[in-house]
Design a protein around this motif. Structure first.
Motif, PDB file in Angstrom:
ATOM      1  N   PHE A 177       0.829  -1.201   0.000  1.00  0.00           N
ATOM      2  CA  PHE A 177       0.000   0.000   0.000  1.00  0.00           C
ATOM      3  C   PHE A 177       0.866   1.256   0.000  1.00  0.00           C
ATOM      4  O   PHE A 177       1.900   1.310   0.675  1.00  0.00           O
ATOM      5  N   VAL A 227       1.038  -3.614   8.182  1.00  0.00           N
ATOM      6  CA  VAL A 227       0.502  -4.123   6.907  1.00  0.00           C
ATOM      7  C   VAL A 227       1.337  -5.338   6.477  1.00  0.00           C
ATOM      8  O   VAL A 227       2.568  -5.358   6.622  1.00  0.00           O
ATOM      9  N   ARG A 228       0.641  -6.325   5.959  1.00  0.00           N
ATOM     10  CA  ARG A 228       1.258  -7.641   5.796  1.00  0.00           C
ATOM     11  C   ARG A 228       2.371  -7.724   4.739  1.00  0.00           C
ATOM     12  O   ARG A 228       3.055  -8.745   4.659  1.00  0.00           O
ATOM     13  N   GLN A 285      -6.335  -7.440  -1.926  1.00  0.00           N
ATOM     14  CA  GLN A 285      -5.480  -7.148  -0.767  1.00  0.00           C
ATOM     15  C   GLN A 285      -3.994  -7.160  -1.145  1.00  0.00           C
ATOM     16  O   GLN A 285      -3.615  -7.578  -2.235  1.00  0.00           O
ATOM     17  N   VAL A 286      -3.179  -6.742  -0.176  1.00  0.00           N
ATOM     18  CA  VAL A 286      -1.734  -6.927  -0.260  1.00  0.00           C
ATOM     19  C   VAL A 286      -1.345  -7.880   0.869  1.00  0.00           C
ATOM     20  O   VAL A 286      -2.071  -7.971   1.858  1.00  0.00           O
ATOM     21  N   PRO A 287      -0.227  -8.587   0.743  1.00  0.00           N
ATOM     22  CA  PRO A 287       0.778  -8.506  -0.309  1.00  0.00           C
ATOM     23  C   PRO A 287       0.510  -9.452  -1.473  1.00  0.00           C
ATOM     24  O   PRO A 287      -0.193 -10.445  -1.353  1.00  0.00           O
ATOM     25  N   GLU A 340      -1.152 -14.227  -0.523  1.00  0.00           N
ATOM     26  CA  GLU A 340      -1.136 -14.804   0.831  1.00  0.00           C
ATOM     27  C   GLU A 340       0.277 -14.684   1.415  1.00  0.00           C
ATOM     28  O   GLU A 340       1.229 -15.330   0.941  1.00  0.00           O
ATOM     29  N   SER A 341       0.361 -13.907   2.470  1.00  0.00           N
ATOM     30  CA  SER A 341       1.679 -13.619   3.038  1.00  0.00           C
ATOM     31  C   SER A 341       2.434 -14.890   3.450  1.00  0.00           C
ATOM     32  O   SER A 341       3.643 -14.984   3.256  1.00  0.00           O
TER      33      SER A 341
HETATM   34  N1  LIG Z   1      -4.481 -13.697   4.513  1.00  0.00           N
HETATM   35  C1  LIG Z   1      -3.983 -12.572   3.767  1.00  0.00           C
HETATM   36  C2  LIG Z   1      -4.554 -11.305   4.370  1.00  0.00           C
HETATM   37  C3  LIG Z   1      -4.161 -10.090   3.579  1.00  0.00           C
HETATM   38  C4  LIG Z   1      -4.709  -8.836   4.208  1.00  0.00           C
HETATM   39  O1  LIG Z   1      -5.573  -8.868   5.091  1.00  0.00           O
HETATM   40  N2  LIG Z   1      -4.170  -7.710   3.743  1.00  0.00           N
HETATM   41  C5  LIG Z   1      -4.638  -6.435   4.236  1.00  0.00           C
HETATM   42  C6  LIG Z   1      -3.469  -5.550   4.609  1.00  0.00           C
HETATM   43  S1  LIG Z   1      -2.609  -6.216   5.990  1.00  0.00           S
HETATM   44  C7  LIG Z   1      -5.395  -5.720   3.135  1.00  0.00           C
HETATM   45  O2  LIG Z   1      -4.991  -5.740   1.998  1.00  0.00           O
HETATM   46  N3  LIG Z   1      -6.506  -5.078   3.512  1.00  0.00           N
HETATM   47  C8  LIG Z   1      -7.313  -4.327   2.614  1.00  0.00           C
HETATM   48  C9  LIG Z   1      -8.568  -5.046   2.280  1.00  0.00           C
HETATM   49  O3  LIG Z   1      -8.839  -6.114   2.829  1.00  0.00           O
HETATM   50  O4  LIG Z   1      -9.319  -4.524   1.452  1.00  0.00           O
HETATM   51  C10 LIG Z   1      -2.445 -12.568   3.803  1.00  0.00           C
HETATM   52  O5  LIG Z   1      -1.881 -13.002   4.809  1.00  0.00           O
HETATM   53  O6  LIG Z   1      -1.807 -12.159   2.822  1.00  0.00           O
END
Ligand SMILES: N[C@@H](CCC(=O)N[C@@H](CS)C(=O)NCC(=O)O)C(=O)O
Length: 219
Positions: free
Chosen positions: A7, A18-19, A57-59, A70-71
């Protein structure tokens, strides 16, 4: 070179959590260079980005035609090519995978449930009623982890991707003293955060937010 999607900017409560930080940390530990593509809500909603990450989402990483989200999967992918993050023997790798899944499945949901109540719903009546039992349940899960970690520096003898993910998950409670006041988990997280690779990763994530703060606030 690995391309990491992260992000451009997030509010203060999320900065440093943030992941993509997990991925940056793993890459720093492994000594693998990477470049970032910084994105925001405009990009995550596009059909193009959704082909990379189904939930926007990220990453996400891209490398040589591979797209990975998926992190935990990304950290595992990096660990598979770096002894800095994982032993190479099958049994050692299985142990790392075990704790990596435990961090994701047995710990993170309970940390996230409490964090979501505190960060997103604190003012709501249902959240006030729910919070005490959620905190008790989260504490119970962490107590079992602390019992396994007691007397150890890292989960499996030396620092691995398992610790990287477990520490990352536990940092999700940084807005409370639940982890920091724990005599086992507090120092464990501090050891992780004290690693130069973590500090470099954190600095890189925060630098992006700082660089983009003015533009975001002006918008
Ligand atoms: N299980 C996913 C979770 C990813 C996640 O929750 N990312 C958050 C940032 S930490 C995100 O992009 N949030 C924005 C959204 O959900 O729209 C992982 O571990 O990569």
């Amino acid at each position: 070179m690995i391309k990491l999607y992260a992000f451009r900017w997030v509010p203060d409560f999320a900065q440093g959590l943030v992941r993509d930080l997990r991925v940056r940390w793993a890459l720093e530990e492994a000594g693998i260079p990477y470049e970032t593509t910084l994105i925001g809500p405009d990009e995550t909603e596009t059909a193009e980005y959704r082909t990379l990450q189904p939930w926007g989402q990220v990453p996400v990483i891209e490398e040589d035609g591979l797209v990975l989200f998926e992190s935990a999967a990304i950290v595992q992918y990096i660990a598979d090519r770096s002894e800095a993050l994982s032993p190479t023997d099958p049994m050692g790798r299985a142990k790392v995978a075990q704790w990596l899944f435990a961090a994701m499945n047995s710990v993170e949901p309970h940390v996230a449930n409490l964090g979501n109540i505190d960060v997103f719903y604190a003012d709501q009546e249902w959240a006030k009623l729910r919070r005490p039992s959620q905190e008790a349940f989260t504490r119970m899960k962490l107590a079992s982890l602390a019992k396994r970690l007691d007397g150890k520096t890292w989960l499996e003898g030396r620092f691995t991707a398992a610790d990287l993910m477990m520490v990352s998950v536990l940092r999700g409670l940084r807005h409370t003293d639940i982890v920091t006041s724990d005599p086992v988990l507090g120092p464990y997280v501090a050891r992780g955060e004290g690693r130069p690779a973590f500090q470099r990763a954190l600095a890189a994530q925060l630098a992006a937010f700082k660089d983009n703060a003015a533009a975001t606030e002006a918008a």
